[in-house]
Motif scaffolding. Structure first.
Motif, PDB file in Angstrom:
ATOM      1  N   PRO A  18      16.529 -17.147 -25.059  1.00 36.04           N
ATOM      2  CA  PRO A  18      15.865 -18.335 -24.530  1.00 36.04           C
ATOM      3  C   PRO A  18      14.362 -18.272 -24.792  1.00 36.04           C
ATOM      4  CG  PRO A  18      16.728 -16.957 -22.756  1.00 36.04           C
ATOM      5  CD  PRO A  18      17.183 -16.360 -24.043  1.00 36.04           C
ATOM      6  N   GLY A  19      13.758 -19.442 -25.018  1.00 34.49           N
ATOM      7  CA  GLY A  19      12.327 -19.522 -25.298  1.00 34.49           C
ATOM      8  C   GLY A  19      11.500 -19.315 -24.048  1.00 34.49           C
ATOM      9  N   ALA A  20      10.208 -19.449 -24.228  1.00 33.27           N
ATOM     10  CA  ALA A  20       9.291 -19.263 -23.113  1.00 33.27           C
ATOM     11  C   ALA A  20       9.303 -20.446 -22.164  1.00 33.27           C
ATOM     12  CB  ALA A  20       7.877 -19.046 -23.649  1.00 33.27           C
ATOM     13  N   ARG A  21       9.791 -21.600 -22.658  1.00 29.71           N
ATOM     14  CA  ARG A  21       9.801 -22.820 -21.854  1.00 29.71           C
ATOM     15  C   ARG A  21      11.149 -23.517 -21.971  1.00 29.71           C
ATOM     16  NH1 ARG A  21       9.410 -27.951 -22.329  1.00 29.71           N
ATOM     17  NH2 ARG A  21       8.605 -29.069 -20.555  1.00 29.71           N
ATOM     18  N   ASP A  22      11.652 -23.963 -20.842  1.00 30.19           N
ATOM     19  CA  ASP A  22      12.908 -24.708 -20.811  1.00 30.19           C
ATOM     20  C   ASP A  22      12.629 -26.151 -21.243  1.00 30.19           C
ATOM     21  OD1 ASP A  22      15.211 -26.124 -20.206  1.00 30.19           O
ATOM     22  OD2 ASP A  22      15.387 -25.339 -18.168  1.00 30.19           O
ATOM     23  N   PRO A  23      13.134 -26.580 -22.401  1.00 28.35           N
ATOM     24  CA  PRO A  23      12.833 -27.928 -22.885  1.00 28.35           C
ATOM     25  C   PRO A  23      13.452 -29.038 -22.041  1.00 28.35           C
ATOM     26  CG  PRO A  23      14.451 -26.868 -24.303  1.00 28.35           C
ATOM     27  CD  PRO A  23      13.994 -25.834 -23.309  1.00 28.35           C
ATOM     28  N   GLU A  24      14.358 -28.690 -21.145  1.00 29.33           N
ATOM     29  CA  GLU A  24      14.963 -29.693 -20.267  1.00 29.33           C
ATOM     30  C   GLU A  24      14.043 -30.073 -19.102  1.00 29.33           C
ATOM     31  OE1 GLU A  24      17.956 -31.173 -20.939  1.00 29.33           O
ATOM     32  OE2 GLU A  24      17.829 -30.043 -22.810  1.00 29.33           O
ATOM     33  N   VAL A  25      13.030 -29.248 -18.849  1.00 28.24           N
ATOM     34  CA  VAL A  25      12.103 -29.504 -17.744  1.00 28.24           C
ATOM     35  C   VAL A  25      10.971 -30.405 -18.250  1.00 28.24           C
ATOM     36  CG1 VAL A  25      10.469 -28.436 -16.132  1.00 28.24           C
ATOM     37  CG2 VAL A  25      12.627 -27.296 -16.653  1.00 28.24           C
ATOM     38  N   PRO A  26      10.676 -31.493 -17.543  1.00 32.48           N
ATOM     39  CA  PRO A  26       9.556 -32.347 -17.969  1.00 32.48           C
ATOM     40  C   PRO A  26       8.241 -31.574 -17.940  1.00 32.48           C
ATOM     41  CG  PRO A  26      10.873 -33.435 -16.271  1.00 32.48           C
ATOM     42  CD  PRO A  26      11.354 -32.014 -16.364  1.00 32.48           C
ATOM     43  N   ILE A  27       7.350 -31.915 -18.845  1.00 36.57           N
ATOM     44  CA  ILE A  27       6.038 -31.280 -18.924  1.00 36.57           C
ATOM     45  C   ILE A  27       4.985 -32.374 -18.843  1.00 36.57           C
ATOM     46  CG2 ILE A  27       6.045 -31.299 -21.448  1.00 36.57           C
ATOM     47  CD1 ILE A  27       4.505 -28.616 -21.350  1.00 36.57           C
ATOM     48  N   GLY A  28       3.867 -32.063 -18.230  1.00 31.90           N
ATOM     49  CA  GLY A  28       2.811 -33.067 -18.102  1.00 31.90           C
ATOM     50  C   GLY A  28       1.432 -32.453 -18.217  1.00 31.90           C
ATOM     51  N   ALA A  29       0.533 -33.202 -18.834  1.00 25.95           N
ATOM     52  CA  ALA A  29      -0.863 -32.787 -18.948  1.00 25.95           C
ATOM     53  C   ALA A  29      -1.641 -33.339 -17.753  1.00 25.95           C
ATOM     54  CB  ALA A  29      -1.457 -33.294 -20.255  1.00 25.95           C
ATOM     55  N   THR A  30      -2.669 -32.628 -17.353  1.00 28.45           N
ATOM     56  CA  THR A  30      -3.474 -33.059 -16.216  1.00 28.45           C
ATOM     57  C   THR A  30      -4.372 -34.231 -16.583  1.00 28.45           C
ATOM     58  OG1 THR A  30      -5.038 -32.338 -14.517  1.00 28.45           O
ATOM     59  CG2 THR A  30      -5.329 -31.384 -16.699  1.00 28.45           C
TER      60      THR A  30
END
Length: 156
Positions: A18-30
């Protein structure tokens, strides 16, 4: 049935870790990111295990379109692509997407990442101290899908 089971087991052996980040989790910039306040020297306090991380960064020459990001003795153009987002590099294939996931009110600590998880950094203005802000940055990284176990201290 045995052939199917052997094929399934062999296939499982070739799966990528598995990668460092779960691509199923939304990501957002501040929305708090301000390039002029981001300018100056940053120490990379934590990065992704197994990936090279610079010990320090310098952000300078800020204008509305971007800034200069100095890393490992080279200047990289940083073009602002959205609120809290910028692209590093100039040529095709050499660009790196960066999202500022979090930055504290005093612009002393920042968490950087990107949607594909190929980048994960926690920056601070100082090489030590601010453990509460480092912990907050780690929590934000985790909230954005990063595996906190893959964030390791960076030493020069």
């Amino acid at each position: 049935m045995r052939i199917w089971l052997v094929a399934l087991l062999l296939g499982a052996c070739t799966l990528q870790p598995p990668g460092a980040r779960d691509p199923e989790v939304p990501i957002g910039a501040t929305t708090r990111f301000e390039p002029a306040r981001f300018a100056g020297t940053w120490v990379v306090r934590q990065g992704l295990a197994g990936q090279p991380a610079p010990g320090a960064l310098q952000v300078s020459e800020v204008d509305p379109a971007g800034f200069t990001w100095r890393e490992d003795g080279r200047d990289l153009p940083a073009r602002i692509t959205g609120t809290g987002r910028f692209t590093l590099g100039a040529g095709p294939g050499s660009k790196r997407e960066v999202w500022v996931l979090w930055i504290d009110d005093g612009f002393r600590t920042a968490a950087l990442g990107n949607p594909d998880g190929s980048l994960g950094l926690i920056l601070d203005r100082q090489p030590a101290g601010g453990e509460d802000r480092i912990a907050a940055a780690r929590a934000i990284m985790e909230f954005n899908g990063y595996d906190p176990a893959k964030l390791v201290d960076v030493t020069e």
